[in-house]
Scaffold this active site. Structure first.
Site, PDB file in Angstrom:
ATOM      1  N   ARG A 120       0.974  -1.199  -0.092  1.00  0.00           N
ATOM      2  CA  ARG A 120      -0.265   0.006  -0.007  1.00  0.00           C
ATOM      3  C   ARG A 120       0.745   1.334  -0.076  1.00  0.00           C
ATOM      4  O   ARG A 120       1.738   1.161   0.627  1.00  0.00           O
ATOM      5  CB  ARG A 120      -0.971  -0.006   1.251  1.00  0.00           C
ATOM      6  CG  ARG A 120      -1.785  -1.213   1.312  1.00  0.00           C
ATOM      7  CD  ARG A 120      -3.016  -1.015   2.320  1.00  0.00           C
ATOM      8  NE  ARG A 120      -3.655  -2.498   2.386  1.00  0.00           N
ATOM      9  CZ  ARG A 120      -4.679  -2.748   3.250  1.00  0.00           C
ATOM     10  NH1 ARG A 120      -4.699  -1.648   4.499  1.00  0.00           N
ATOM     11  NH2 ARG A 120      -5.452  -3.829   3.251  1.00  0.00           N
ATOM     12  N   ARG A 180       2.283   1.408  10.393  1.00  0.00           N
ATOM     13  CA  ARG A 180       1.634   1.633   9.339  1.00  0.00           C
ATOM     14  C   ARG A 180       2.949   1.666   8.075  1.00  0.00           C
ATOM     15  O   ARG A 180       3.637   2.579   8.176  1.00  0.00           O
ATOM     16  CB  ARG A 180       1.063   3.092   9.031  1.00  0.00           C
ATOM     17  CG  ARG A 180       0.210   3.175   7.567  1.00  0.00           C
ATOM     18  CD  ARG A 180      -0.485   4.615   7.671  1.00  0.00           C
ATOM     19  NE  ARG A 180      -1.433   4.756   8.840  1.00  0.00           N
ATOM     20  CZ  ARG A 180      -2.797   4.320   8.525  1.00  0.00           C
ATOM     21  NH1 ARG A 180      -3.053   4.129   7.072  1.00  0.00           N
ATOM     22  NH2 ARG A 180      -3.579   4.613   9.475  1.00  0.00           N
ATOM     23  N   GLU A 239      -5.700  -1.237  15.197  1.00  0.00           N
ATOM     24  CA  GLU A 239      -6.635  -2.189  14.139  1.00  0.00           C
ATOM     25  C   GLU A 239      -5.846  -3.323  13.497  1.00  0.00           C
ATOM     26  O   GLU A 239      -4.938  -2.974  12.760  1.00  0.00           O
ATOM     27  CB  GLU A 239      -7.325  -1.228  13.183  1.00  0.00           C
ATOM     28  CG  GLU A 239      -8.214  -1.944  12.235  1.00  0.00           C
ATOM     29  CD  GLU A 239      -8.748  -0.951  11.002  1.00  0.00           C
ATOM     30  OE1 GLU A 239      -8.786   0.059  11.018  1.00  0.00           O
ATOM     31  OE2 GLU A 239      -8.763  -1.954   9.888  1.00  0.00           O
ATOM     32  N   SER A 272     -10.313  -6.051  10.002  1.00  0.00           N
ATOM     33  CA  SER A 272     -11.558  -5.561   9.541  1.00  0.00           C
ATOM     34  C   SER A 272     -12.273  -6.559   8.938  1.00  0.00           C
ATOM     35  O   SER A 272     -11.926  -7.256   7.754  1.00  0.00           O
ATOM     36  CB  SER A 272     -11.114  -4.253   8.553  1.00  0.00           C
ATOM     37  OG  SER A 272     -11.982  -3.437   8.268  1.00  0.00           O
ATOM     38  N   ARG A 289       0.876  -5.290  13.048  1.00  0.00           N
ATOM     39  CA  ARG A 289       0.605  -4.902  14.459  1.00  0.00           C
ATOM     40  C   ARG A 289       0.406  -5.749  15.419  1.00  0.00           C
ATOM     41  O   ARG A 289       0.469  -5.480  16.674  1.00  0.00           O
ATOM     42  CB  ARG A 289      -0.767  -4.116  14.225  1.00  0.00           C
ATOM     43  CG  ARG A 289      -0.606  -2.771  13.332  1.00  0.00           C
ATOM     44  CD  ARG A 289      -1.904  -2.048  12.861  1.00  0.00           C
ATOM     45  NE  ARG A 289      -1.633  -0.939  12.098  1.00  0.00           N
ATOM     46  CZ  ARG A 289      -2.610  -0.438  11.376  1.00  0.00           C
ATOM     47  NH1 ARG A 289      -3.989  -0.915  11.754  1.00  0.00           N
ATOM     48  NH2 ARG A 289      -2.492   0.584  10.506  1.00  0.00           N
TER      49      ARG A 289
END
Length: 423
Positions: free
Chosen positions: A260, A275, A347, A350, A388
RNA sequence: GGAGAGGUGGCUGAGUGGCUGAAAGCAGCGGUUUGCUAAACCGCCGUACUGGUUAUCUCCGGUACCGGGGGUUCGAAUCCCCCCCUCUCCGCCA
């Protein structure tokens, strides 16, 4: 993609649902295009019928030795007219399709209405954050001191935001991947798949990354391919343009890297592994019958939660509000891990039900009870994302001496190793 | 990357300009026969769009689709061009 017929039937309801998602949809324009297309299709089909009938007749007369040159001339004009109408239909369909592709999915009726993340609702929490007798350090400090994380050398290689794991850090990540794959395949009934990491534009459109999120992806223009931002793309597109004949539900689990660009992101929320541009993820994907998709969503979340429970990591589950839902989702739960060094929630998963939004874009259908083809419902969720998870393990299991205890449930995948100590 | 062969319905596989939405077989569905299973026999059996009809799952038409796109022709699965994919051989390579 939304069904234009549904928009036609309930334009006000659709408009309002999209407004809850923060989108002002050009509903009137869509309906006008739809109507115009229908009229033009009807017109051109009548002309084609005429062409077919007359052509057949001319063939018979020609064989009978008649001179049909005059009629051929008239037919040439008809063919020209048809060509023009066909072009008109193509243009209308392209405009309609482009507009529909740009519209997000509608939120499910159960989703709380809200403008942004502040409207999300915590549905449950699990585990108790550990009480530290010392000040817990952030993962990048612990990891660098242990020699298992090296951000500076990684940046020299690829730029900032690319992780470099070393020694027990790399090993820990590998063990976690194996642990999760084994859990989901042996206990939760998923079939493991190892998909391609590059996908074409049609696949990206199928799951909803294109056209809206093009700028978020790494592209390979020489080959018209994209690096996958998530295994959701290749795994969901396995059945693109198919009528699935095998029994549903189909549940797949895949481990892949994810890429990403994360353009513009910087600051506390991006420090260390939080991130990154490239990361590993174990992803769960389901293809289910429409009337079962919401129970499958609940079990999907539960499957992801099991990972965290086994590892003894405190987490909470949030139900996203309308304004925070992603483009393609009808309903979504986020799972967030507690990270004491970072002093915040992260997070790691999801879990979304896309209903038939992706299926309609990608043409993924099954045979309904009446034998007719119908769109499946697709779901996916992280089960879970690695960086994470590593952060949470390092920060939650750190000791005063700078070492990190390996969660007991993971030790069989670490050959019994109990802790990561400074070299 | 080079050369050759090929892409037809869920599968196998016919079809080189109109009689082909597409033979035949298999699978599937319904039925007859049968103590049960099997076999045999009969029928049905693609998708999308669209007009009318109707109680949303009905019925009667039309159009398109034989890898994708464009072209020739009154008319294309069939002829021409471009692209994609698969297979074989060569080259390269983990």
């Amino acid at each position: 993609m939304l069904d234009i017929r549904r928009i036609a039937e309930d334009s006000h309801g659709v408009e309002e649902a999209l407004r809850n998602k923060g989108v002002d949809a050009p509903v009137a324009e869509l309906l006008a295009l739809h109507e115009k297309r229908r009229q033009t299709v009807t017109e051109v089909e009548a002309k084609k019928n005429e062409r077919n009938v007359v052509s057949k007749e001319l063939g018979a007369r020609k064989r009978a030795g008649e001179d049909i040159s005059e009629q051929q001339y008239a037919m040439r004009e008809l063919a020209e007219h048809i060509r023009g109408l066909d072009q008109e239909v193509r243009d209308l369909e392209e405009r309609l399709y482009d507009q529909l592709l740009a519209l997000p999915n509608l939120p499910h009726a159960s989703v709380p209405v809200g403008a942004d993340a502040s409207g999300n609702r915590e549905v449950r929490a699990w585990g108790t954050p550990r009480a530290f007798p010392f000040a817990p350090k952030p993962h990048w400090e612990v990891g660098q001191r242990l020699g298992i994380l090296d951000f500076e050398r990684a940046a020299r290689l690829s730029g900032s935001g690319f992780p470099l794991l070393l020694g027990d850090g790399a090993r820990l990540q590998r063990a976690l991947i194996q642990f999760m794959l084994d859990l989901h395949t042996r206990e939760h009934g998923y079939l493991e798949v190892a998909p391609p990491y590059l996908a074409n534009p049609a696949a990206m459109t199928g799951t909803g990354q294109l056209p809206k999120l093009q700028e978020d992806m790494y592209q390979l223009p020489a080959d018209s391919l994209y690096l996958i931002p998530t295994a959701e793309v290749p795994v969901t597109n396995i059945y693109r343009e198919e009528i699935i004949e095998k029994p549903l539900p189909i549940r797949h689990v895949a481990h892949t890297p994810c890429f990403r660009r994360e353009a513009g992101a910087a600051g506390k929320e991006t420090r260390g592994l939080i991130r990154v541009h490239q990361f590993e993820k174990v992803e769960l994907v389901k293809f289910v019958e429409p009337d079962r998709s919401y129970e499958e969503l609940e079990s999907l979340v539960s499957d992801a939660e099991t990972v965290l429970q086994r590892l003894g990591l405190p987490y909470r589950v949030l139900e996203l509000c309308t304004g925070d839902l992603s483009f393609a989702a009808a309903k979504c739960y986020d799972i967030e891990l507690w990270a004491p060094g970072h002093d915040g929630w992260l997070e790691v998963s999801s879990c979304s039900n896309f209903e038939d939004f992706q299926a309609r874009r990608a043409g993924i259908r099954y045979r309904a009870a009446n034998g007719k083809p119908a769109f499946v419902h697709t779901l996916n969720g992280s089960g879970v994302a690695l960086p994470r998870l590593l952060v949470a393990i390092i920060e939650n299991y750190q000791e005063a001496d700078g070492s990190v205890v390996i969660p007991e449930a993971l030790r069989p995948w670490m050959q019994g190793q109990e802790r990561i100590a400074p070299a």
